[in-house]
Design a protein around this motif. Structure first.
Motif, short mmCIF file in Angstrom:
data_model
loop_
_atom_site.label_atom_id
_atom_site.label_comp_id
_atom_site.label_asym_id
_atom_site.label_seq_id
_atom_site.Cartn_x
_atom_site.Cartn_y
_atom_site.Cartn_z
N PHE A 144 -59.27 15.28 -14.91
CA PHE A 144 -58.11 15.07 -14.06
C PHE A 144 -58.09 13.65 -13.51
CE2 PHE A 144 -54.64 16.91 -11.99
CZ PHE A 144 -54.59 16.46 -10.69
N TYR A 157 -56.27 10.80 -15.37
CA TYR A 157 -54.82 10.69 -15.26
C TYR A 157 -54.39 10.31 -13.86
CZ TYR A 157 -55.00 12.72 -19.80
OH TYR A 157 -55.28 12.94 -21.11
N GLN A 158 -55.26 10.57 -12.88
CA GLN A 158 -54.91 10.19 -11.52
C GLN A 158 -54.82 8.68 -11.41
OE1 GLN A 158 -57.48 12.26 -8.92
NE2 GLN A 158 -55.83 12.73 -7.52
N PHE A 163 -51.34 7.42 -11.61
CA PHE A 163 -50.37 7.82 -10.61
C PHE A 163 -50.68 7.16 -9.28
CE2 PHE A 163 -47.62 11.13 -12.31
CZ PHE A 163 -48.19 11.32 -13.55
N ASP A 164 -51.45 6.10 -9.34
CA ASP A 164 -51.85 5.41 -8.13
C ASP A 164 -50.77 4.40 -7.78
OD1 ASP A 164 -54.66 3.25 -7.29
OD2 ASP A 164 -53.31 4.50 -6.07
N ILE A 165 -49.65 4.91 -7.30
CA ILE A 165 -48.49 4.05 -7.16
C ILE A 165 -47.70 4.47 -5.92
CG2 ILE A 165 -46.92 5.47 -8.51
CD1 ILE A 165 -46.01 2.92 -9.82
N THR A 187 -43.96 4.20 -3.50
CA THR A 187 -42.53 4.29 -3.73
C THR A 187 -41.92 2.92 -4.01
OG1 THR A 187 -42.53 6.07 -2.12
CG2 THR A 187 -40.41 5.26 -2.83
N TYR A 211 -45.99 7.79 -13.88
CA TYR A 211 -44.99 8.50 -13.08
C TYR A 211 -43.58 8.08 -13.50
CZ TYR A 211 -42.29 9.97 -9.03
OH TYR A 211 -41.35 10.54 -8.23
N PHE A 260 -42.41 9.12 -17.16
CA PHE A 260 -42.19 10.55 -17.32
C PHE A 260 -40.95 11.02 -16.59
CE2 PHE A 260 -43.21 14.77 -18.29
CZ PHE A 260 -42.91 15.53 -17.19
N TRP A 261 -40.78 10.61 -15.32
CA TRP A 261 -39.64 11.16 -14.57
C TRP A 261 -38.33 10.51 -14.96
CZ3 TRP A 261 -39.84 15.74 -12.87
CH2 TRP A 261 -41.05 16.27 -12.48
N ILE A 301 -45.12 21.68 -13.41
CA ILE A 301 -45.08 20.22 -13.58
C ILE A 301 -44.95 19.53 -12.23
CG2 ILE A 301 -43.69 18.34 -14.49
CD1 ILE A 301 -43.42 19.71 -16.99
N ILE A 302 -44.13 20.07 -11.34
CA ILE A 302 -44.00 19.44 -10.03
C ILE A 302 -45.32 19.53 -9.26
CG2 ILE A 302 -42.85 19.60 -7.80
CD1 ILE A 302 -40.40 20.46 -9.20
N LEU A 319 -48.38 19.65 -10.58
CA LEU A 319 -49.28 18.68 -11.19
C LEU A 319 -48.94 17.28 -10.71
CD1 LEU A 319 -49.74 19.70 -14.90
CD2 LEU A 319 -51.46 19.60 -13.12
N ASN A 320 -47.66 16.99 -10.64
CA ASN A 320 -47.22 15.68 -10.20
C ASN A 320 -47.70 15.39 -8.78
OD1 ASN A 320 -45.40 13.26 -10.29
ND2 ASN A 320 -44.40 14.39 -8.68
N LYS A 350 -50.15 16.77 -7.21
CA LYS A 350 -51.61 16.66 -7.13
C LYS A 350 -52.09 15.33 -7.68
CE LYS A 350 -54.53 20.03 -7.51
NZ LYS A 350 -54.88 20.28 -6.12
N LEU A 351 -51.44 14.85 -8.75
CA LEU A 351 -51.85 13.57 -9.31
C LEU A 351 -51.55 12.44 -8.36
CD1 LEU A 351 -50.78 13.98 -13.01
CD2 LEU A 351 -53.05 13.46 -12.20
N LEU A 352 -50.49 12.60 -7.55
CA LEU A 352 -50.17 11.55 -6.60
C LEU A 352 -51.07 11.59 -5.38
CD1 LEU A 352 -46.30 11.50 -6.72
CD2 LEU A 352 -47.81 9.63 -7.20
N GLY A 353 -51.98 12.55 -5.34
CA GLY A 353 -52.95 12.55 -4.26
C GLY A 353 -52.63 13.54 -3.17
N SER A 398 -41.32 10.10 -1.04
CA SER A 398 -40.13 10.26 -1.86
C SER A 398 -40.48 10.40 -3.33
CB SER A 398 -39.15 9.11 -1.68
OG SER A 398 -39.82 7.94 -1.37
N LEU A 399 -41.68 9.91 -3.74
CA LEU A 399 -42.09 10.13 -5.11
C LEU A 399 -42.33 11.61 -5.37
CD1 LEU A 399 -44.61 7.29 -5.93
CD2 LEU A 399 -42.18 7.38 -6.35
N VAL A 400 -42.73 12.34 -4.32
CA VAL A 400 -42.97 13.78 -4.48
C VAL A 400 -41.68 14.57 -4.31
CG1 VAL A 400 -44.14 15.75 -3.47
CG2 VAL A 400 -45.34 13.64 -3.77
N TYR A 455 -38.56 13.62 -5.01
CA TYR A 455 -37.56 13.47 -6.06
C TYR A 455 -37.65 14.54 -7.16
CZ TYR A 455 -35.11 11.81 -10.10
OH TYR A 455 -34.31 11.77 -11.17
N PRO A 456 -38.86 14.86 -7.71
CA PRO A 456 -38.88 15.93 -8.72
C PRO A 456 -38.42 17.27 -8.20
CG PRO A 456 -40.88 14.64 -8.84
CD PRO A 456 -40.18 14.22 -7.60
N LEU A 499 -34.73 17.19 -8.33
CA LEU A 499 -34.26 17.36 -9.70
C LEU A 499 -34.35 18.81 -10.14
CD1 LEU A 499 -33.31 15.64 -12.11
CD2 LEU A 499 -35.66 15.56 -12.86
#
Lengths: 303, 232
Positions: free
Chosen positions: A77, A80-81, A84-86, A88, A119, A122-123, B128-129, B131-132, B134-137, B208-210, B212-213, B216
């Protein structure tokens, strides 16, 4: 020399060898040459400048300065993290940078700076898929607004087709381009090389301009649709061309032309193909069944 | 004999058991947490295996019902997060998929969403949301996020039921406008409710990154609800 009279007084320790006189059993580590060149460089006035004009030097320095990047294996995991270290505002800057190409500003060097993210691509692709399907559906609905005999049907099969087309463009074309650049790099020593994730990132963000274009296509005027396609193609195509120009400019002219025209051509193909498949022309009937029915009813009445 | 015995267990004699470590005790089943839903107070049960089935089902139903009420009036509470369950989302998903059936295009191949398509969109989208985020922390767990996203579909399911009732009356422009207003309101409600639960667990600068999905996701479901047209 180490003075043991007053332990709280600041003591200058010069050489490890001097300390050994006091205690021969102590283990000492001598760091000899590593910090000498550093001090000499700093003394000479050479300072590392990350805002260098020369992209190669700044890339090397940022790699040295960023320290050790721990790379986890790709099935975990944490791997892939990293993508996504980004924040807004980063995403906003990258999207705007992909829509407004500036001659001389390379998207990868200016915006990505060795930190590609997954991120955005994909989105943006997902939004584009749904925007295409919804706009296509909506434009069909507007087309047949006045006709009472047309039965409105939301065509959900189109979402799958849109998803396949856009995601394969966003993943397989970068894969092919990366392989191609790698192959050319073996033949010609190129100073600029992009990683696979960076290429995927550029392609993903370059699709961002199509989202407003697709929404504009709802309006059923052909000239407006063609205008917006041309504008979107110019912007995204020029971003892609300007990004990949430094990677191929030292190559054989024919190879340069082949790669650049392939990039532009695939972009055009995607845009025009999506428009043709999802948005029908205002005069013709979109789906075969109602048009066949109309022709069948017209033929007996004509005779 | 004693020597042999000693030799057999020679290794064990070297092991010293410190006197401070107690090696005695008793194994007992811990008391089950007394939930306020328990009606028969006089029966102090250790496990829930002995209670009547009605009791079990009613407890779960009450938990699901309380979560529905928390979605209706979303405020920053942790009920949805603390005791997550997936019964509610399953119920809502099945209801939504059933209500989306019987549309105009069931007989054609290109038409309304099939039952499986609704399921795939809802569950796959939620995964998917999650996972998104969680990946963003995010600090939320996988199933907690699924629970929140599933429960917040409730306003859209209610809107679907309202739309079907409105469509019984007719499918002209007036009914379209009414449906549009209802779907827009419930889509906004769903997004607001789910962000009230989800956005707190994200690091700042990525909220807002979280969001937005999620926006959608509910937009797509709202579009499916709005474009439903009945067979004539």
């Amino acid at each position: 020399m180490a003075s043991t009279n007053d332990p709280f007084q600041f003591q200058e320790f010069e050489e490890a060898g001097n300390l050994l006189e006091a205690n021969r059993d102590a283990t000492t580590i001598s760091i000899e040459d590593d910090d000498m060149p550093e001090r000499q460089r700093n003394a000479a006035g050479f300072s590392p400048d990350v805002n260098d004009e020369d992209p190669h030097a700044s890339d090397d320095k940022t790699e040295l300065l960023s320290g050790q990047k721990k790379s986890a294996p790709f099935w975990t995991f944490e791997y892939y993290q990293r993508f996504f270290d980004i924040e807004t505002h980063h995403v906003k800057e990258r999207i705007i940078g992909s829509m407004l190409p500036w001659p001389g500003k390379n998207f990868i060097h200016v915006h990505l700076r060795r930190k590609p993210d997954l991120y955005g691509p994909f989105w943006i692709c997902t939004t584009l898929v749904f925007a295409l399907a919804i706009s296509g559906n909506f434009s069909n609905f507007l087309l047949h607004l006045g006709k009472p005999d047309h039965k409105y049907s939301p065509q959900f099969g189109k979402v799958t087709i849109a998803a396949t087309a856009i995601f394969s463009y966003a993943w397989f074309v970068p894969l092919a381009l990366w392989g191609c650049l790698l192959w050319r790099n073996n033949k010609i020593m190129n100073l600029v090389s992009y990683s696979f994730m960076e290429i995927v990132c550029v392609y993903g963000y370059s699709l961002a301009i199509y989202i407003p274009a697709v929404v504009l296509w709802i309006i059923p005027f052909e000239w407006l649709r063609w205008c917006s396609i041309v504008v979107a193609l110019c912007l995204s195509g020029s971003v892609l061309v300007m990004t990949f120009w430094p990677a191929v400019r030292e190559d054989h002219p024919k190879v340069i032309a082949a790669i650049m025209s392939a990039i532009v051509l695939l972009n055009v193909l995607l845009a025009v193909g999506c428009k043709a498949y999802f948005f029908s022309k205002p005069e013709a009937a979109p789906s075969p069944a109602p048009s066949a029915a109309l022709e069948l009813t017209k033929a007996p009445s004509a005779t | 004999m004693a020597d042999e015995a000693n030799r057999q267990f020679a290794g064990l004699s070297d092991v010293s058991i410190s006197e401070d470590i107690p090696v005695e005790g008793d194994i007992s089943v811990p008391m089950g947490s007394s939930s306020s839903n328990r009606q028969r107070g006089e029966e102090d049960e250790f496990s829930t295996l002995d209670e009547p089935v009605k009791e079990t089902i009613l407890r779960d139903l009450r938990a699901v019902g309380s979560k529905f009420i928390h979605v209706l009036y979303p405020k920053r509470s942790s009920v949805l997060l603390r005791d997550w369950d997936l019964w509610g989302p399953l119920l809502l998903c099945v209801t939504l998929a059933l209500l989306l059936q019987g549309g105009a295009a069931d007989s054609e191949d290109q038409g309304g969403p099939q039952f499986a398509e609704v399921f795939v969109i809802v569950w796959f989208g939620s995964i998917i949301i999650t996972l998104n985020s969680k990946l963003l922390g995010g600090t939320i767990s996988f199933f907690q996020s699924l629970c929140v996203l599933g429960y917040c579909i409730m306003p859209l399911t209610a809107a679907m039921a309202v739309c079907r009732i409105v469509l019984v009356g007719g499918s002209g422009t007036v009914s379209f406008i009414v449906r549009l207003v209802v779907v827009t309101a419930s889509f906004g409600w769903s997004t607001f409710a789910s962000t009230a639960f989800l956005a707190d667990n994200q690091p700042p600068g990525r909220k807002s990154l979280v969001v937005y999905p999620v926006f959608l996701f509910y937009f797509v479901i709202g579009w499916m609800v709005l474009t439903f047209s009945p067979s004539q």
